[in-house]
Write a protein that holds these residues in place. Structure first.
Motif, PDB file in Angstrom:
ATOM      1  N   VAL A  99     -38.154  66.350  13.700  1.00 58.77           N
ATOM      2  CA  VAL A  99     -39.157  67.240  13.119  1.00 58.77           C
ATOM      3  C   VAL A  99     -38.518  68.576  12.793  1.00 58.77           C
ATOM      4  O   VAL A  99     -37.592  69.026  13.480  1.00 58.77           O
ATOM      5  CB  VAL A  99     -40.353  67.458  14.077  1.00 58.77           C
ATOM      6  CG1 VAL A  99     -41.138  66.182  14.257  1.00 58.77           C
ATOM      7  CG2 VAL A  99     -39.880  67.991  15.428  1.00 58.77           C
ATOM      8  N   ARG A 100     -39.007  69.205  11.734  1.00 61.46           N
ATOM      9  CA  ARG A 100     -38.589  70.562  11.381  1.00 61.46           C
ATOM     10  C   ARG A 100     -39.707  71.531  11.742  1.00 61.46           C
ATOM     11  O   ARG A 100     -40.882  71.175  11.741  1.00 61.46           O
ATOM     12  CB  ARG A 100     -38.247  70.663   9.894  1.00 61.46           C
ATOM     13  CG  ARG A 100     -36.912  70.013   9.550  1.00 61.46           C
ATOM     14  CD  ARG A 100     -36.488  70.344   8.127  1.00 61.46           C
ATOM     15  NE  ARG A 100     -35.160  69.847   7.833  1.00 61.46           N
ATOM     16  CZ  ARG A 100     -34.033  70.515   8.076  1.00 61.46           C
ATOM     17  NH1 ARG A 100     -34.103  71.730   8.617  1.00 61.46           N
ATOM     18  NH2 ARG A 100     -32.867  69.992   7.771  1.00 61.46           N
ATOM     19  N   TRP A 101     -39.315  72.757  12.035  1.00 58.20           N
ATOM     20  CA  TRP A 101     -40.242  73.778  12.502  1.00 58.20           C
ATOM     21  C   TRP A 101     -40.119  75.012  11.632  1.00 58.20           C
ATOM     22  O   TRP A 101     -39.009  75.461  11.321  1.00 58.20           O
ATOM     23  CB  TRP A 101     -39.912  74.122  13.957  1.00 58.20           C
ATOM     24  CG  TRP A 101     -40.871  75.066  14.621  1.00 58.20           C
ATOM     25  CD1 TRP A 101     -40.749  76.420  14.713  1.00 58.20           C
ATOM     26  CD2 TRP A 101     -42.075  74.721  15.306  1.00 58.20           C
ATOM     27  NE1 TRP A 101     -41.801  76.940  15.403  1.00 58.20           N
ATOM     28  CE2 TRP A 101     -42.635  75.928  15.788  1.00 58.20           C
ATOM     29  CE3 TRP A 101     -42.733  73.528  15.567  1.00 58.20           C
ATOM     30  CZ2 TRP A 101     -43.827  75.968  16.518  1.00 58.20           C
ATOM     31  CZ3 TRP A 101     -43.913  73.559  16.284  1.00 58.20           C
ATOM     32  CH2 TRP A 101     -44.451  74.762  16.750  1.00 58.20           C
ATOM     33  N   ALA A 102     -41.258  75.588  11.235  1.00 58.86           N
ATOM     34  CA  ALA A 102     -41.246  76.808  10.427  1.00 58.86           C
ATOM     35  C   ALA A 102     -42.587  77.520  10.580  1.00 58.86           C
ATOM     36  O   ALA A 102     -43.644  76.884  10.488  1.00 58.86           O
ATOM     37  CB  ALA A 102     -40.979  76.492   8.954  1.00 58.86           C
ATOM     38  N   GLY A 103     -42.542  78.807  10.820  1.00 57.93           N
ATOM     39  CA  GLY A 103     -43.757  79.605  10.880  1.00 57.93           C
ATOM     40  C   GLY A 103     -44.716  79.205  11.981  1.00 57.93           C
ATOM     41  O   GLY A 103     -45.931  79.347  11.816  1.00 57.93           O
ATOM     42  N   GLY A 104     -44.195  78.709  13.099  1.00 54.29           N
ATOM     43  CA  GLY A 104     -45.057  78.349  14.208  1.00 54.29           C
ATOM     44  C   GLY A 104     -45.695  76.985  14.117  1.00 54.29           C
ATOM     45  O   GLY A 104     -46.586  76.665  14.907  1.00 54.29           O
ATOM     46  N   HIS A 105     -45.240  76.136  13.157  1.00 58.66           N
ATOM     47  CA  HIS A 105     -45.815  74.798  12.988  1.00 58.66           C
ATOM     48  C   HIS A 105     -44.716  73.820  12.570  1.00 58.66           C
ATOM     49  O   HIS A 105     -43.622  74.215  12.161  1.00 58.66           O
ATOM     50  CB  HIS A 105     -46.907  74.795  11.910  1.00 58.66           C
ATOM     51  CG  HIS A 105     -48.095  75.636  12.243  1.00 58.66           C
ATOM     52  ND1 HIS A 105     -49.039  75.268  13.179  1.00 58.66           N
ATOM     53  CD2 HIS A 105     -48.499  76.840  11.745  1.00 58.66           C
ATOM     54  CE1 HIS A 105     -49.979  76.204  13.254  1.00 58.66           C
ATOM     55  NE2 HIS A 105     -49.673  77.164  12.395  1.00 58.66           N
TER      56      HIS A 105
END
Length: 379
Positions: A180-186
């Motif tokens: 999974v990738r994560w960006a901006g808290g999601h």
């Protein structure tokens, strides 16, 4: 050392709980040994990471909800892991492992492992002598997140010894489901491979694979799909080995066929390493400015690497439709390092144009000879 113990019963025997449990454990042990010694562990069906677009109600930022699809896997101990319903991954679990501000440049691994759980409702003895203990154990699962690089530990897991029973918790065998990738808290995206470690799928250990129908097919997908490759080994009256692509009706369009007598039929061209000293030739006619072709099977990279040496012979051609009084004089017939032809000719007509010499593009007959060098370019 003794082998696996198989329960045996006789008339009038009083069955204890241990006797019935041994019956179950013997069957589980058989299944586990079969799975871990005759198969390669991994995902067998489903269990893909899927995304659904979502919007953060506080920031209106777009992100994705990640869920694991239903599926089936076998771990390295021979234990089955079954998901009958989709499972939504919780962002709080991810943050607990990787912190509230993880890297947004790299994907993080997601793992699946077998787990034993007591079901929410479980039958219990009604007799006064019952212990009140649960009479059911749920073959459940555990989905967890890893830190960057944890995916490499999957290959370091060691299977149990031959004859060992299924390991019970806290022993955990992790199966990589993806990233999974994560960006901006999601969560922002999912991937199936990162840092050279892909999702591992189950396989078979076999020295012999036989087909009862007389035809054995090897393909890259579970279903026959148009345009996808397949290898078909056929027996019968006309044995053959065929490599080809599926057509719309499910038949295989042969691109390469080897018959039982060794004859090879190829639909396309043949390319490959030629032995030192091999020679290939092509010829034809070219005009000024044309690039000469290389013989079939020879590439420009082979020439540039020095693995193949090219020799070119040119002979100027006289145009067939000239008046008898016109003199045709070849002025230039050369080829450069890119095999581009430079061909010019001069025409002089002492009868009709005694004071004028005309220069124009010409034509040549060419012979291109390509030979494989003795060292084959060092490789």
């Amino acid at each position: 050392m003794t082998g696996p113990m198989r329960p045996a019963f006789h008339e009038g025997q009083v069955l204890a709980a241990a006797d019935l449990s041994a019956t179950v454990e013997y069957a589980r042990g058989q299944s586990a040994r079969h799975a871990r010694h005759l198969h390669e562990w991994g995902v067998a069906e489903g269990l893909a990471l899927a995304t659904e677009p979502r919007t953060d109600p506080l920031t209106n930022a777009r992100y994705v909800e990640v869920r694991v699809s239903p599926g089936y896997a076998v771990d390295g101990t021979g234990r089955e892991v079954v998901l009958t319903d989709p499972v939504v991954l919780r962002e709080s679990d991810f943050e607990e492992v990787n912190g509230a501000d993880p890297s947004e440049k790299e994907p993080y691994p997601v793992f699946l492992a077998a787990a034993d759980r007591e079901p929410a409702t479980s039958a219990r003895p009604d007799s006064c002598g019952g212990t009140g203990a649960s009479t059911r154990v749920e073959d459940s699962y555990e989905i967890s997140f890893g830190r960057l690089g944890d995916e490499r530990t999957v290959a370091e897991q060691q299977p149990p010894a031959i004859g060992a029973q299924l390991a019970a918790p806290p022993a955990v065998w992790r199966i990589l489901l993806g990233y999974v990738r994560w960006a901006g808290g999601h969560f922002s995206d999912v991937e199936t491979e990162a840092r050279g470690v892909p999702v591992r799928f189950s396989g078979v250990r076999a020295d012999i694979v036989s087909a009862q129908s007389g035809s054995l097919t090897l393909r890259t997908g579970q279903e026959a799909q148009e345009g996808k490759p397949a290898i078909v080994l056929s027996g019968g009256d006309r044995p053959s080995l065929v490599f080809g692509l599926y057509q719309g009706g499910g038949t295989v369009d042969p691109l390469l066929t080897m018959a039982a007598n060794g004859n090879l039929t190829i639909a396309g061209s043949f390319e490959g390493t030629m032995p030192a000293g091999s020679t290939l030739v092509t010829s034809g006619t070219a005009t000024d400015g044309m690039l000469l072709p290389l013989p079939a099977g020879i590439t420009a990279q082979q020439v540039a690497d020095g693995r193949v040496v090219v020799h070119v012979h040119l002979a100027a051609r006289t145009p067939p439709a000239l008046e008898e009084s016109v003199l045709y004089i070849p002025a230039e017939a050369t080829v450069d390092g890119d095999l581009r032809v430079r061909c010019r000719a001069r025409l002089y007509d002492p009868v009709n144009s005694p004071g004028e010499v005309v220069e124009r593009p010409g034509a040549v007959d060419f012979l291109v000879v390509a030979t494989v060098s003795a060292t084959n370019g060092g490789g």
